[in-house]
Motif scaffolding. Structure first.
Motif, PDB file in Angstrom:
ATOM      1  N   UNK A 109      -5.420   1.603  10.187  1.00 51.75           N
ATOM      2  CA  UNK A 109      -5.422   1.332  11.625  1.00 51.75           C
ATOM      3  C   UNK A 109      -4.068   1.465  12.312  1.00 51.75           C
ATOM      4  N   UNK A 110      -2.968   1.436  11.558  1.00 49.31           N
ATOM      5  CA  UNK A 110      -1.649   1.361  12.200  1.00 49.31           C
ATOM      6  C   UNK A 110      -1.239   2.678  12.836  1.00 49.31           C
ATOM      7  N   UNK A 111      -0.581   2.582  13.978  1.00 54.84           N
ATOM      8  CA  UNK A 111       0.124   3.723  14.547  1.00 54.84           C
ATOM      9  C   UNK A 111       1.492   3.866  13.892  1.00 54.84           C
ATOM     10  N   UNK A 112       2.137   2.707  13.653  1.00 54.73           N
ATOM     11  CA  UNK A 112       3.407   2.701  12.943  1.00 54.73           C
ATOM     12  C   UNK A 112       3.431   1.530  11.972  1.00 54.73           C
ATOM     13  N   UNK A 113       4.102   1.737  10.845  1.00 54.38           N
ATOM     14  CA  UNK A 113       4.313   0.692   9.853  1.00 54.38           C
ATOM     15  C   UNK A 113       5.807   0.389   9.798  1.00 54.38           C
ATOM     16  N   UNK A 130       0.156  -7.857   3.927  1.00 48.49           N
ATOM     17  CA  UNK A 130       0.363  -7.080   2.705  1.00 48.49           C
ATOM     18  C   UNK A 130      -0.869  -6.242   2.378  1.00 48.49           C
ATOM     19  N   UNK A 131      -1.829  -6.179   3.315  1.00 47.28           N
ATOM     20  CA  UNK A 131      -3.036  -5.384   3.098  1.00 47.28           C
ATOM     21  C   UNK A 131      -2.736  -3.929   3.462  1.00 47.28           C
ATOM     22  N   UNK A 132      -2.321  -3.172   2.464  1.00 47.25           N
ATOM     23  CA  UNK A 132      -1.818  -1.818   2.711  1.00 47.25           C
ATOM     24  C   UNK A 132      -2.921  -0.843   3.105  1.00 47.25           C
ATOM     25  N   UNK A 133      -4.140  -1.044   2.621  1.00 43.54           N
ATOM     26  CA  UNK A 133      -5.225  -0.162   3.041  1.00 43.54           C
ATOM     27  C   UNK A 133      -5.525  -0.358   4.524  1.00 43.54           C
ATOM     28  N   UNK A 134      -5.503  -1.603   4.961  1.00 44.80           N
ATOM     29  CA  UNK A 134      -5.681  -1.902   6.379  1.00 44.80           C
ATOM     30  C   UNK A 134      -4.569  -1.240   7.184  1.00 44.80           C
ATOM     31  N   UNK A 135      -3.333  -1.345   6.710  1.00 49.77           N
ATOM     32  CA  UNK A 135      -2.195  -0.742   7.412  1.00 49.77           C
ATOM     33  C   UNK A 135      -2.371   0.762   7.549  1.00 49.77           C
ATOM     34  N   UNK A 193       3.849   8.404   6.282  1.00 51.35           N
ATOM     35  CA  UNK A 193       5.248   8.556   5.880  1.00 51.35           C
ATOM     36  C   UNK A 193       5.754   7.311   5.160  1.00 51.35           C
ATOM     37  N   UNK A 194       5.567   6.135   5.754  1.00 51.16           N
ATOM     38  CA  UNK A 194       6.126   4.906   5.185  1.00 51.16           C
ATOM     39  C   UNK A 194       5.409   4.500   3.900  1.00 51.16           C
ATOM     40  N   UNK A 195       4.079   4.614   3.879  1.00 53.17           N
ATOM     41  CA  UNK A 195       3.303   4.118   2.743  1.00 53.17           C
ATOM     42  C   UNK A 195       3.163   5.133   1.612  1.00 53.17           C
ATOM     43  N   UNK A 196       3.199   6.421   1.938  1.00 53.75           N
ATOM     44  CA  UNK A 196       2.996   7.438   0.913  1.00 53.75           C
ATOM     45  C   UNK A 196       4.269   8.193   0.540  1.00 53.75           C
ATOM     46  N   UNK A 197       5.207   8.265   1.464  1.00 54.99           N
ATOM     47  CA  UNK A 197       6.435   9.014   1.197  1.00 54.99           C
ATOM     48  C   UNK A 197       7.634   8.299   1.816  1.00 54.99           C
ATOM     49  N   UNK A 198       7.892   7.042   1.388  1.00 57.01           N
ATOM     50  CA  UNK A 198       8.985   6.274   1.996  1.00 57.01           C
ATOM     51  C   UNK A 198      10.343   6.910   1.722  1.00 57.01           C
ATOM     52  N   UNK A 231      10.710   2.545   9.465  1.00 54.21           N
ATOM     53  CA  UNK A 231       9.633   2.499  10.444  1.00 54.21           C
ATOM     54  C   UNK A 231       9.123   3.911  10.677  1.00 54.21           C
ATOM     55  N   UNK A 232       7.793   4.055  10.740  1.00 55.52           N
ATOM     56  CA  UNK A 232       7.226   5.375  10.958  1.00 55.52           C
ATOM     57  C   UNK A 232       5.719   5.353  10.818  1.00 55.52           C
ATOM     58  N   UNK A 233       5.066   6.518  10.892  1.00 52.42           N
ATOM     59  CA  UNK A 233       3.620   6.602  10.711  1.00 52.42           C
ATOM     60  C   UNK A 233       3.218   6.127   9.313  1.00 52.42           C
TER      61      UNK A 233
END
Length: 266
Positions: free
Chosen positions: A224-228, A216-221, A244-249, A239-241
């Motif tokens: 470093x993530x390629x996809x969330x 649930x550590x969204x800043x970490x996600x 997209x997923x965290x800022x514009x779901x 599923x996406x970058x």
């Protein structure tokens, strides 16, 4: 929480992910606990060196999903393949998992009667048949990498939770995995200890390790993530970058979850 690394620009390089071989292939995964259908036809392909972060509400199937990948949970339908080899319930698959996949849990699962160094050398000596002197040298280098080499002679009960989790990371790396799975590795830690574990995980991501992480550590996600992946009710909803997923779901369920998580972090 501000992590100890500059934001990783993964979009510019993608570490050759588009052309990389497939590390994990999951097709049509279904899992029941009795009458409860906890994973519903889940499919996912993960490239070598790719970083996947999985988030979602409690009970969405995240931990069950990641535990199915290395057969800590049995599943009734579907297939899981590691580097092109389909996993079965046999010794060959057990060896394949052991040689390629490491896992970090919510709880540290260290042996309390062994020193930190002994916790790290046990697997390589007994399972990989590495000479003790070589295993000690390798384990000390890994403990140094995670910043706790000075604690090698201590016992788990003598160090903090954050330090124990870093030992658990070093212990997993001592088996030289090509894939690391993380099941909410910071959920059992006090807030001040979370950052030190996430910093080690960022180093792993930057080194090119293939990683799947439930967190649930969204800043970490985002960093470093390629996809969330957002999961709910046993399904992959989105599923996406990270941007997209965290800022514009795309889905209201994702937005509601993120608002809930971020409000509790503030």
């Amino acid at each position: 929480m501000i992590l100890n690394r500059e934001s990783v620009d993964r979009s510019s390089e993608k570490k050759g992910i588009a052309k990389a071989r497939t590390a994990i292939e999951i097709t049509g995964l279904n899992k029941w606990f009795g009458e409860l259908h906890v994973l519903k036809d889940v499919s996912l392909s993960v490239s070598e060196k790719e970083i996947i972060v999985i988030c979602g509400p409690s009970g969405s199937g995240k931990s069950t999903f990641i535990r199915c990948i290395n057969h800590l949970e049995n599943y009734q339908e579907g297939t899981v393949s590691i580097f092109g080899e389909k996993l079965e319930s046999n010794k060959k698959s057990a060896v394949l998992i052991r040689n390629n996949v490491g896992m970090l849990f919510q709880n540290f699962n260290l042996f309390p009667h062994l020193t930190i160094l002994q916790n790290c050398t046990l697997g390589p000596i007994w399972l990989r048949k590495i000479p003790e002197s070589e295993s000690i040298k390798q384990s000390m280098a890994l403990l140094d990498r995670v910043g706790i080499a000075a604690l090698a002679s201590k016992y788990p009960g003598q160090i903090s939770g954050g330090q124990q989790q870093r030992v658990a990371i070093a212990r997993s790396l001592a088996m030289e995995p090509r894939i690391m799975l993380f099941d909410e590795p910071t959920s059992a830690l006090d807030p001040e200890m979370i950052k030190e574990v996430l910093d080690v995980m960022i180093d792993l991501a930057e080194s090119g390790m293939t990683m799947m992480c439930v967190t649930h550590e969204m800043q970490f996600a985002h960093q470093v993530a390629d996809r969330v992946i957002f999961m709910a009710d046993g399904e992959i909803v989105e599923i996406g970058p990270p941007d997209q997923v965290l800022k514009n779901p795309k889905w209201d369920r994702t937005s509601q979850f993120l608002q809930h998580v971020l409000s509790h972090k503030s």
